[in-house]
Structures are given as structure tokens and as C-alpha cells.
Design a protein around this motif. Structure first.
Motif, PDB file in Angstrom:
ATOM      1  N   GLU A 131       0.590  -1.140  -0.081  1.00 40.81           N
ATOM      2  CA  GLU A 131       0.337  -0.165  -0.275  1.00 40.81           C
ATOM      3  C   GLU A 131       0.521   0.786  -0.701  1.00 40.81           C
ATOM      4  O   GLU A 131       0.455   2.444  -0.763  1.00 40.81           O
ATOM      5  CB  GLU A 131      -1.218   0.057   1.570  1.00 40.81           C
ATOM      6  N   GLN A 132       1.787   1.318   0.709  1.00 41.32           N
ATOM      7  CA  GLN A 132       3.247   2.403   0.315  1.00 41.32           C
ATOM      8  C   GLN A 132       3.888   2.668  -0.919  1.00 41.32           C
ATOM      9  O   GLN A 132       3.926   3.794  -1.177  1.00 41.32           O
ATOM     10  CB  GLN A 132       3.987   1.780   1.631  1.00 41.32           C
ATOM     11  N   PHE A 133       3.345   1.236  -1.551  1.00 42.11           N
ATOM     12  CA  PHE A 133       4.257   1.623  -2.760  1.00 42.11           C
ATOM     13  C   PHE A 133       3.147   2.505  -4.084  1.00 42.11           C
ATOM     14  O   PHE A 133       3.591   3.190  -4.169  1.00 42.11           O
ATOM     15  CB  PHE A 133       4.682  -0.177  -3.421  1.00 42.11           C
ATOM     16  N   GLY A 134       1.603   1.565  -3.521  1.00 42.77           N
ATOM     17  CA  GLY A 134       0.998   2.583  -4.328  1.00 42.77           C
ATOM     18  C   GLY A 134       0.989   4.088  -3.935  1.00 42.77           C
ATOM     19  O   GLY A 134       0.585   4.774  -5.109  1.00 42.77           O
ATOM     20  N   ALA A 135       1.001   3.811  -2.592  1.00 47.19           N
ATOM     21  CA  ALA A 135       0.678   5.390  -2.363  1.00 47.19           C
ATOM     22  C   ALA A 135       1.736   6.957  -3.056  1.00 47.19           C
ATOM     23  O   ALA A 135       1.332   7.780  -3.184  1.00 47.19           O
ATOM     24  CB  ALA A 135       0.647   6.221  -1.296  1.00 47.19           C
ATOM     25  N   ALA A 136       3.158   6.308  -3.130  1.00 44.22           N
ATOM     26  CA  ALA A 136       4.150   6.242  -4.056  1.00 44.22           C
ATOM     27  C   ALA A 136       3.629   6.921  -5.124  1.00 44.22           C
ATOM     28  O   ALA A 136       4.517   8.058  -6.062  1.00 44.22           O
ATOM     29  CB  ALA A 136       5.367   6.090  -3.785  1.00 44.22           C
ATOM     30  N   VAL A 137       3.545   6.199  -5.737  1.00 42.95           N
ATOM     31  CA  VAL A 137       3.011   5.749  -7.278  1.00 42.95           C
ATOM     32  C   VAL A 137       1.962   7.023  -7.352  1.00 42.95           C
ATOM     33  O   VAL A 137       2.252   7.757  -8.937  1.00 42.95           O
ATOM     34  CB  VAL A 137       2.809   4.541  -7.871  1.00 42.95           C
ATOM     35  N   GLY A 138       1.045   6.673  -6.527  1.00 41.21           N
ATOM     36  CA  GLY A 138      -0.075   7.658  -6.793  1.00 41.21           C
ATOM     37  C   GLY A 138       0.040   9.557  -6.527  1.00 41.21           C
ATOM     38  O   GLY A 138      -0.173  10.582  -7.298  1.00 41.21           O
ATOM     39  N   GLN A 139       1.222   9.381  -5.527  1.00 39.54           N
ATOM     40  CA  GLN A 139       1.344  10.846  -5.440  1.00 39.54           C
ATOM     41  C   GLN A 139       2.794  11.406  -6.743  1.00 39.54           C
ATOM     42  O   GLN A 139       2.463  12.205  -6.881  1.00 39.54           O
ATOM     43  CB  GLN A 139       2.543  10.533  -4.019  1.00 39.54           C
ATOM     44  N   LEU A 140       3.537  10.814  -7.195  1.00 41.64           N
ATOM     45  CA  LEU A 140       4.085  10.707  -7.834  1.00 41.64           C
ATOM     46  C   LEU A 140       3.659  10.907  -9.931  1.00 41.64           C
ATOM     47  O   LEU A 140       3.845  12.450  -9.911  1.00 41.64           O
ATOM     48  CB  LEU A 140       5.394   9.831  -8.875  1.00 41.64           C
ATOM     49  N   SER A 141       2.070  10.228  -9.842  1.00 46.65           N
ATOM     50  CA  SER A 141       1.368  10.446 -10.740  1.00 46.65           C
ATOM     51  C   SER A 141       0.454  11.681 -10.576  1.00 46.65           C
ATOM     52  O   SER A 141       0.488  12.268 -11.978  1.00 46.65           O
ATOM     53  CB  SER A 141       0.553   9.234 -11.114  1.00 46.65           C
ATOM     54  N   SER A 142       0.419  12.303  -9.752  1.00 49.52           N
ATOM     55  CA  SER A 142      -0.394  13.152  -9.027  1.00 49.52           C
ATOM     56  C   SER A 142       0.814  14.974  -9.535  1.00 49.52           C
ATOM     57  O   SER A 142      -0.240  15.620 -10.291  1.00 49.52           O
ATOM     58  CB  SER A 142      -1.064  13.658  -7.877  1.00 49.52           C
ATOM     59  N   VAL A 143       1.417  14.669  -9.369  1.00 49.60           N
ATOM     60  CA  VAL A 143       2.512  15.768  -9.168  1.00 49.60           C
ATOM     61  C   VAL A 143       3.206  15.422 -11.059  1.00 49.60           C
ATOM     62  O   VAL A 143       3.117  16.498 -11.437  1.00 49.60           O
ATOM     63  CB  VAL A 143       3.712  15.444  -8.025  1.00 49.60           C
ATOM     64  N   LEU A 144       2.860  15.009 -11.557  1.00 47.44           N
ATOM     65  CA  LEU A 144       3.651  14.699 -13.165  1.00 47.44           C
ATOM     66  C   LEU A 144       2.181  14.952 -14.065  1.00 47.44           C
ATOM     67  O   LEU A 144       2.754  15.552 -15.129  1.00 47.44           O
ATOM     68  CB  LEU A 144       4.175  13.227 -13.802  1.00 47.44           C
ATOM     69  N   ALA A 145       1.188  15.252 -13.429  1.00 49.57           N
ATOM     70  CA  ALA A 145       0.111  15.573 -14.069  1.00 49.57           C
ATOM     71  C   ALA A 145      -0.228  16.781 -14.394  1.00 49.57           C
ATOM     72  O   ALA A 145      -0.901  17.475 -15.062  1.00 49.57           O
ATOM     73  CB  ALA A 145      -1.494  14.940 -13.726  1.00 49.57           C
ATOM     74  N   ASP A 146       0.891  17.819 -12.900  1.00 47.15           N
ATOM     75  CA  ASP A 146       0.397  19.759 -13.436  1.00 47.15           C
ATOM     76  C   ASP A 146       1.888  19.936 -14.280  1.00 47.15           C
ATOM     77  O   ASP A 146       2.069  20.823 -14.855  1.00 47.15           O
ATOM     78  CB  ASP A 146       0.262  19.856 -11.746  1.00 47.15           C
ATOM     79  N   ILE A 147       3.044  18.664 -14.609  1.00 44.13           N
ATOM     80  CA  ILE A 147       3.560  19.014 -15.063  1.00 44.13           C
ATOM     81  C   ILE A 147       4.149  19.078 -16.434  1.00 44.13           C
ATOM     82  O   ILE A 147       3.765  18.324 -17.300  1.00 44.13           O
ATOM     83  CB  ILE A 147       5.404  18.299 -14.773  1.00 44.13           C
TER      84      ILE A 147
END
Length: 347
Positions: A131-147
Motif C-alpha cells: 500500500e505504501q508503494f501504491g501511495a508513492a506511485v499515486g503521489q508521483l502521478s499526481s505531480v506529473l499531471a501538473d508538469i
């Protein structure tokens, strides 16, 4: 042949040993071996008590791909307050660039230097870690969406499978799978099945184009992450294949690595559900995106197959590596055909 290879290896090491001078002219450094990925040559450079990572790109000589990767990394590092872990940053040369060519001619390999984060590759031992792994990927995806950067990505989306490798055109893939050479004839059944799935995916591309797109890392797995001594994620690495693609493709790539046909379906469901529970805290997917997950996980396995088929054609990998990849792609795509509805239900 072995003598020629040893001479080439020696020449490569001699050229590698000179590379740090481009970033640190007039300074002293030491270089050492360390763990690295399959796609590139990695060395660690120590300068005045600070460690850097030297990467020699082995899969291509396309400087535009590297410049795009570096622009995304620099943009992510400007948003590091939004991420609880580190992202490698390319180190600038005295002239402001970030890439060095190993030889003077245009055929020379390309190299870059990055910041270093200490840690080890994770082993996802329980669902809390997953679940920690999934959260890390979700955080990165959220930031990449705004770049957004003023460069176009060079790598195509995953679903443009005809563009994965220049040697692996649809006709070349068909020929290899349907009429394998003698050394791959024992894999004939697996190759025929892989090509059948390849053909089915190709027919689905028009529908995939209509789903949400954004920047994606495209290759997040345990080998491209580091954890600290407490087991917390310390860094996400290797953005070489970052591009604009389906938003849900990031999730598909990660779930693909959980598909192990030797494990009970219940365990796989638990792992996939745990990962998604972490991921969805930061990214809310549409139902249409979740519906194509099994297809995209298949796409990931076929992409890996084509990628390594290209490496074999280029002389980078021996026959045995490609045989392992063929078997892995066959087993996982066949498993998905039998269990895709159970996987989606688990999420």
C-alpha cells in the motif's frame, strides 16, 4: 572474439574514467562499481565527500530523449516539497548542459551525472508495504499531471506498439513469432500465443486514445525504487522512459509486476487491492480506465517482450535473456486471460 570483447571493455572503462572531468574540471574524484539496471551502465563517483551516479545510456544514442528526461527531472525537483521521497536530479556541466558524448563522433554513447540517494531496493513483504508503494506511485502521478515543459516527448505511448523499437516493426514481430528461427523453435507455441495477443491489442488502440493522458514514469517497479533503513521509500529512480501516455498506464505497469502465476489468485488480489488503496488516495480514475486495466497489463508484458526482442536484435542481450522474457510474457498474458475479471473485481 573474447579477446576483442576484453579490449573493448578495457577501452570503455578508460573512457568512463575520464567522464567526471567534464563535470569537475581540475578536481579529484574516485569512481566505483555499484548495483545498476539492465538498460544502462552505472558507476558511482565520489567528489569531496559527495556521491553522484554516473549513467552511460546503452539502449540508444538519441540525445533528445535524454534532454526530455532531464527537463522532467528538473521540473520534479522544483516540486520536491510535494513528494515525500527524492527524485534524482541531473548535474549541470560548466557550460549549462547535462549530457556528455563518450566519443567525438556521433556514434558515441551518451552519459549523464545525477544526484545520489542511499538506500536499497524494496522487497514488498506484506500488504502494508504494498500500500505504501501504491501511495508513492499515486503521489508521483499526481505531480506529473501538473508538469508541462516546452519539449515534446520522444518516446511514444505504450499503446503505439509499432514504435517501441525501430527494428521491431509489426511485420518483423509477426515474422519472429510465426516463423521463429531454429534457436527459438522450442518457444514456437509461446510466440504464437504472444502474437495473437499482440494482434488483439492493436485492434484496441482507437478506444485507448480516448482515455485521459498525462506524463507517466512508465517503468516504476522495485528495481527503480529505494527504501531507507526503516523501510520507507527514499527515492524513485530511472525516468529514462518518461513520456505522455494513458494516465492509467502507470497503474498497469505497477500491477503487472504483481502478476505471478505461481501464487494463489487470492494473494494476487490482496496485493493488487493493497496497491490500489494507496494509489487511489492521490489519483481518482474513471470507470473506463479501470475497465481496460487487464488489457494494459497485457500491453506492459508485450512491451517488455518487444523491448528485449529489440535488444536481442541489436546484440545487447544473449539468446537466454530473450527466452526468459518470452516465457514470462506468455505466462502472464495467459494468466490475465483467465483471471482478468477477478483482478478488476479485487480493485
Amino acid at each position: 572474439m573474447n579477446a576483442i570483447m576484453r579490449v573493448k571493455d578495457l577501452e570503455l572503462e578508460e573512457q568512463l574514467a575520464l567522464l567526471p572531468s567534464h563535470w569537475f574540471p581540475g578536481r579529484k574524484w574516485t569512481m566505483r562499481l555499484g548495483a545498476g539496471g539492465m538498460n544502462n551502465t552505472t558507476r558511482f563517483v565520489d567528489v569531496d565527500g559527495t556521491t553522484y551516479v554516473l549513467r552511460l545510456y546503452e539502449t540508444h544514442r538519441d540525445i533528445d530523449k535524454i534532454i526530455f528526461e532531464h527537463r522532467i527531472l528538473l521540473a520534479l525537483n522544483k516540486r520536491k516539497h510535494q513528494l515525500p521521497y527524492r527524485i534524482p536530479a541531473p548535474i549541470e556541466l560548466p557550460d549549462g548542459g547535462t549530457v556528455v558524448q563518450l566519443a567525438a563522433d556521433r556514434e558515441g554513447k551518451l552519459a549523464a551525472l545525477f544526484t545520489f540517494t542511499d538506500g536499497t531496493n524494496p522487497a514488498w513483504l506484506d500488504t502494508d508495504q504494498v500500500e505504501q508503494f501504491g501511495a508513492a506511485v499515486g503521489q508521483l502521478s499526481s505531480v506529473l499531471a501538473d508538469i508541462a515543459v516546452d519539449l515534446k516527448p520522444v518516446y511514444p505511448p505504450y499503446y503505439e506498439i509499432e514504435n517501441i523499437h525501430p527494428r521491431c516493426t509489426p511485420d518483423a514481430i509477426r515474422e519472429f513469432c510465426i516463423h521463429p528461427t531454429e534457436i527459438f523453435s522450442p518457444q514456437r507455441e509461446e510466440l504464437l500465443y504472444i502474437f495473437d495477443r499482440f494482434s488483439a491489442l492493436y485492434q484496441s488502440i482507437p478506444a485507448l486514445r480516448k482515455l485521459p493522458h498525462q506524463l507517466v514514469h512508465g517503468d516504476i517497479n522495485g528495481s527503480n525504487m529505494l527504501v531507507d533503513e526503516k523501510g520507507q521509500i527514499a527515492s524513485v529512480l530511472d525516468f529514462e522512459f518518461v513520456t505522455r501516455d494513458l494516465r492509467v498506464m502507470e497503474l498497469a505497469v505497477c500491477l503487472s509486476d504483481f502478476i505471478d502465476p505461481t501464487l494463489p489468485i487470492e494473494q494476487l488480489q490482496l496485493n493488487c487491492r493493497a496497491f490500489y488503496q494507496g494509489y487511489r488516495k492521490f489519483v481518482q480514475l474513471k470507470e473506463a480506465e479501470l475497465a481496460v486495466l487487464p488489457l494494459l497489463i497485457e500491453l506492459r508484458r508485450l512491451d517488455v517482450f518487444i523491448h528485449f526482442l529489440g535488444r536481442y536484435a541489436d546484440g545487447v542481450d544473449p539468446q537466454g535473456v530473450l527466452i526468459d522474457i518470452i516465457q514470462n510474457a506468455y505466462e502472464k498474458t495467459k494468466w490475465l486471460q483467465n483471471h482478468c475479471h477477478e483482478l478488476v473485481a479485487a480493485l
